[in-house]
Design a protein around this motif. Structure first.
Motif, PDB file in Angstrom:
ATOM      1  N   MET A  81      -6.358  -5.999  11.486  1.00  0.00           N
ATOM      2  CA  MET A  81      -5.042  -5.856  12.075  1.00  0.00           C
ATOM      3  C   MET A  81      -3.910  -6.326  11.071  1.00  0.00           C
ATOM      4  N   ALA A  82      -4.171  -7.850  10.663  1.00  0.00           N
ATOM      5  CA  ALA A  82      -3.315  -8.583   9.442  1.00  0.00           C
ATOM      6  C   ALA A  82      -3.196  -7.610   8.273  1.00  0.00           C
ATOM      7  N   ALA A  83      -4.362  -7.295   7.959  1.00  0.00           N
ATOM      8  CA  ALA A  83      -4.431  -6.521   6.433  1.00  0.00           C
ATOM      9  C   ALA A  83      -3.444  -5.371   6.746  1.00  0.00           C
ATOM     10  N   GLY A  84      -3.627  -4.559   7.827  1.00  0.00           N
ATOM     11  CA  GLY A  84      -2.799  -3.291   7.849  1.00  0.00           C
ATOM     12  C   GLY A  84      -1.313  -3.639   8.022  1.00  0.00           C
ATOM     13  N   LEU A  85      -0.846  -4.843   8.685  1.00  0.00           N
ATOM     14  CA  LEU A  85       0.553  -5.164   8.633  1.00  0.00           C
ATOM     15  C   LEU A  85       0.813  -5.461   7.120  1.00  0.00           C
ATOM     16  N   ALA A  86       0.209  -6.434   6.333  1.00  0.00           N
ATOM     17  CA  ALA A  86       0.373  -6.667   5.185  1.00  0.00           C
ATOM     18  C   ALA A  86       0.420  -5.412   4.217  1.00  0.00           C
ATOM     19  N   GLY A  87      -0.479  -4.602   4.540  1.00  0.00           N
ATOM     20  CA  GLY A  87      -0.266  -3.341   3.651  1.00  0.00           C
ATOM     21  C   GLY A  87       0.981  -2.556   3.891  1.00  0.00           C
ATOM     22  N   ARG A  88       1.403  -2.315   5.067  1.00  0.00           N
ATOM     23  CA  ARG A  88       2.559  -1.759   5.449  1.00  0.00           C
ATOM     24  C   ARG A  88       3.835  -2.452   4.954  1.00  0.00           C
ATOM     25  N   LEU A  89       3.728  -3.727   4.877  1.00  0.00           N
ATOM     26  CA  LEU A  89       5.109  -4.517   4.578  1.00  0.00           C
ATOM     27  C   LEU A  89       5.255  -4.462   2.897  1.00  0.00           C
ATOM     28  N   ALA A  90       3.856  -4.404   2.270  1.00  0.00           N
ATOM     29  CA  ALA A  90       3.991  -4.675   0.841  1.00  0.00           C
ATOM     30  C   ALA A  90       4.001  -2.943   0.389  1.00  0.00           C
ATOM     31  N   GLY A  91       3.536  -2.110   1.028  1.00  0.00           N
ATOM     32  CA  GLY A  91       3.384  -0.790   0.407  1.00  0.00           C
ATOM     33  C   GLY A  91       2.334  -0.663  -0.234  1.00  0.00           C
ATOM     34  N   SER A  92       1.200  -1.398  -0.255  1.00  0.00           N
ATOM     35  CA  SER A  92      -0.221  -1.339  -1.055  1.00  0.00           C
ATOM     36  C   SER A  92      -1.159  -2.044  -0.352  1.00  0.00           C
ATOM     37  N   PHE A  93      -2.188  -1.871  -0.429  1.00  0.00           N
ATOM     38  CA  PHE A  93      -3.206  -2.818  -0.101  1.00  0.00           C
ATOM     39  C   PHE A  93      -4.032  -3.584  -1.534  1.00  0.00           C
ATOM     40  N   LEU A 135      -4.306  -6.111  -4.346  1.00  0.00           N
ATOM     41  CA  LEU A 135      -3.655  -7.390  -4.444  1.00  0.00           C
ATOM     42  C   LEU A 135      -2.871  -7.355  -5.865  1.00  0.00           C
ATOM     43  N   ASN A 136      -3.046  -6.713  -6.755  1.00  0.00           N
ATOM     44  CA  ASN A 136      -2.717  -6.623  -8.012  1.00  0.00           C
ATOM     45  C   ASN A 136      -1.138  -6.180  -7.909  1.00  0.00           C
ATOM     46  N   ARG A 137      -0.623  -5.586  -6.860  1.00  0.00           N
ATOM     47  CA  ARG A 137       0.504  -4.939  -6.707  1.00  0.00           C
ATOM     48  C   ARG A 137       1.429  -5.877  -5.413  1.00  0.00           C
ATOM     49  N   MET A 138       0.579  -6.555  -4.695  1.00  0.00           N
ATOM     50  CA  MET A 138       1.232  -6.986  -3.382  1.00  0.00           C
ATOM     51  C   MET A 138       1.878  -8.363  -3.926  1.00  0.00           C
ATOM     52  N   GLY A 139       2.765  -8.995  -2.776  1.00  0.00           N
ATOM     53  CA  GLY A 139       3.419 -10.321  -3.021  1.00  0.00           C
ATOM     54  C   GLY A 139       4.600 -10.482  -2.168  1.00  0.00           C
ATOM     55  N   ARG A 194      -7.326 -16.493  -2.212  1.00  0.00           N
ATOM     56  CA  ARG A 194      -6.873 -15.458  -3.249  1.00  0.00           C
ATOM     57  C   ARG A 194      -5.914 -14.443  -2.748  1.00  0.00           C
ATOM     58  N   VAL A 195      -6.401 -13.828  -1.321  1.00  0.00           N
ATOM     59  CA  VAL A 195      -5.443 -12.914  -0.949  1.00  0.00           C
ATOM     60  C   VAL A 195      -4.206 -13.653  -0.504  1.00  0.00           C
ATOM     61  N   PHE A 196      -4.416 -14.797   0.220  1.00  0.00           N
ATOM     62  CA  PHE A 196      -3.048 -15.310   0.506  1.00  0.00           C
ATOM     63  C   PHE A 196      -2.165 -15.629  -0.813  1.00  0.00           C
ATOM     64  N   LEU A 197      -2.633 -16.307  -1.756  1.00  0.00           N
ATOM     65  CA  LEU A 197      -1.737 -16.676  -2.856  1.00  0.00           C
ATOM     66  C   LEU A 197      -0.986 -15.259  -3.442  1.00  0.00           C
ATOM     67  N   PHE A 198      -2.143 -14.307  -3.654  1.00  0.00           N
ATOM     68  CA  PHE A 198      -1.550 -12.968  -4.243  1.00  0.00           C
ATOM     69  C   PHE A 198      -0.499 -12.441  -3.447  1.00  0.00           C
ATOM     70  N   ALA A 199      -0.804 -11.925  -2.049  1.00  0.00           N
ATOM     71  CA  ALA A 199      -0.095 -11.186  -1.404  1.00  0.00           C
ATOM     72  C   ALA A 199       1.213 -12.006  -0.621  1.00  0.00           C
TER      73      ALA A 199
END
Length: 513
Positions: free
Chosen positions: A361-373, A375-379, A443-448
């Protein structure tokens, strides 16, 4: 001359069933009835969620009441058509089964609430909520059945509904994921059915309590090792254990994120539960002989899952490997067979049901907020919502097995149980994979989350409806980590009930009849 009345007491239940005992069958029956109602109202899109969420809340209440009943009175059995076992199909609820059922109901309720903001009109029209209730009917039935053939039947029910959920939307990637998901699961289901037919040919019964009694009495003359090995392979496929786990990371990232969350929390845990039920309760001697093989499979599952997570840049694929790594911890506990090992496997399964659902669920919200799943494009997610970022960080710590969260205690239980028999390499594997998982999710937390956004973030806010179930699941993780005593004592009693099934057998055959 009038015929004398027939004495039916040797074949049928002749006394009224206590009202509380109906709780044993109510969870799957309730899910089937409400699922059918939702199917009939499939054109009323707004009512789907409004009816499904209260129905799932009732399911949680029913399972909670059943847990209290079993904890106070011991295992409870009901048979269909009043026929006494082994002729009547039995539902038998003990602590292990009810704990799994209650955790599954909580996960499903969280998924149902989360879906209110994620599943659109098209998804509701094509049956998300009826499929969810049908899935929970299969899951609840699998955890509460006392008949091994009906365990197969409930597996089929949950598989049929999961096929509907994974293809919801009919996108090409969903169809591709569904084919990979279905292929190995159908092989496992066929193997399960063939093995169950072989078991029936040997014992002449499908009742688990009856099988446990006859297996203990005729162990020297029966091919029980063959049965145990076949069930290990069939349920190992269902649980995504090495080397038959490639279907999970190839499919769990394809459906809607709430479907992935439900799958991660529920499906593999039904496989683990079936392994615990068959190998610990029905074939304990054979489990002991297979223990080193199970331990090796568990260690390989842990390591390959953790390494797979390290190699992913897509959050959804990464979490699929984290699910697999957790299955390895449960297999390690199963291989030990001791109260600490089996208790650790049960505790870790319950922890994983909650935490993996929340992480998806958190990954879904993160992808929605960042516009991508990717990690190279998230932040920049930390700047968007500090509260959501804090919830995610807690879940990352929990899935890594760090204190003071719920993942810490079962890993300690399994590690200590392994050290008690000198299996230091298994303990080292548990801690090594925890370390590797910490790196992967860190790594997910640091990048995204922590890294500044590379591009302009979408102007979408965090939906409050989606944060609610995520917050509740995270609170459970923190609560059971800080105050584990009550859960630990219940889990230890559940593990003891699997290892020593006399109370289970006594509920099915009162007085030894």
């Amino acid at each position: 001359m009038a015929a004398s009345p027939t004495d039916l007491s040797a074949a049928l239940v002749t006394t009224p069933v206590a009202l509380a005992d109906w709780l044993v069958v109510l969870p799957p029956v309730w899910c089937l009835l409400t699922g059918a109602l939702l199917l009939m109202m499939r054109k009323s899109l707004r009512l789907q969620g409004l009816l499904a969420v209260p129905a799932l809340l009732v399911l949680v209440v029913l399972d909670g009441l059943l847990l209290a009943h079993v904890a106070q009175n011991g295992p409870v059995t009901m048979v269909m058509g009043r026929w006494l076992p082994p002729f009547g199909i039995a539902f038998t609820a003990d602590l292990a089964g009810v704990l799994f059922a209650l955790a599954g109901a909580v996960v499903a309720l969280a998924g149902g609430v989360h879906a209110l903001t994620e599943i659109d009109g098209s998804g509701r029209r094509y049956g998300f909520y009826p499929f969810l209730l049908l899935l929970m009917a299969g899951v609840s039935g699998a955890f509460l059945t006392g008949d091994i053939f009906n365990l197969y039947v409930w597996f089929e029910v949950l598989l049929i509904s999961s096929f509907g959920l994974i293809t919801l939307g009919s996108e090409p990637r969903q169809i591709d994921g569904a084919i990979k998901y279905a292929f190995l699961n159908l092989i496992a289901t066929t193997l399960f059915l063939v093995t169950t037919g072989y078991l029936y040919g040997i014992f002449g019964t499908l009742n688990m309590a009856d099988i446990a009694t006859k297996a203990a009495a005729g162990r020297a003359d029966l091919p029980l090792m063959t049965l145990a090995t076949l069930y290990l392979l069939a349920f190992g496929m269902k649980a995504a254990a090495f080397p038959v786990n490639f279907w999970l990371p190839a499919s769990y990232h394809t459906p809607r994120i709430v479907v992935s969350a439900l799958f991660a929390g529920l499906l593999t845990k039904v496989g683990i539960y079936a392994l615990l039920r068959t190998l610990v309760m029905l074939f304990p001697v054979e489990r002991e002989e297979l223990s080193f093989l199970i331990a090796l499979a568990g260690a390989a599952t842990m390591i390959l899952g953790a390494l797979g997570a390290l190699g992913q840049s897509d959050i959804r694929r990464l979490l699929g490997y984290v699910v697999i790594s957790g299955i390895g911890v449960m297999l390690a506990g199963l291989s030990l067979g001791s109260p600490g090992g089996v208790g650790g496997a049960i505790f870790y399964a319950l922890h994983s049901m909650v935490v993996m659902t929340a992480l998806y669920m958190a990954a879904g919200l993160a992808g929605r907020l960042a516009g991508s799943f990717d990690l190279n494009r998230m932040g920049g997610l930390y700047t968007r919502s500090g509260f959501f970022s804090a919830l995610s960080l807690v879940l990352f710590f929990a899935v890594s097995g760090l204190p003071p969260f719920s993942g810490f205690w079962p890993k300690v239980m399994v590690a200590k149980a392994a050290l008690d028999i000198g299996a230091w390499w298994l303990t080292a594997t548990v801690f090594l994979t925890g370390f590797l998982t910490t790196i992967a999710v860190g790594r997910v937390f640091l990048f995204a989350y922590w890294r500044p956004a590379q591009d302009a973030l979408p102007a979408e806010a965090v939906p409050a409806g989606a944060l609610l179930p995520l917050t509740v699941l995270t609170a459970l993780t923190v609560g059971f980590g800080l105050f584990p005593d009550a859960l630990l004592s219940t889990i230890q009693a559940a593990a003891q009930g699997l290892a020593d099934p006399r109370a289970y057998i006594g509920s099915v055959f009162p007085g030894g009849t």
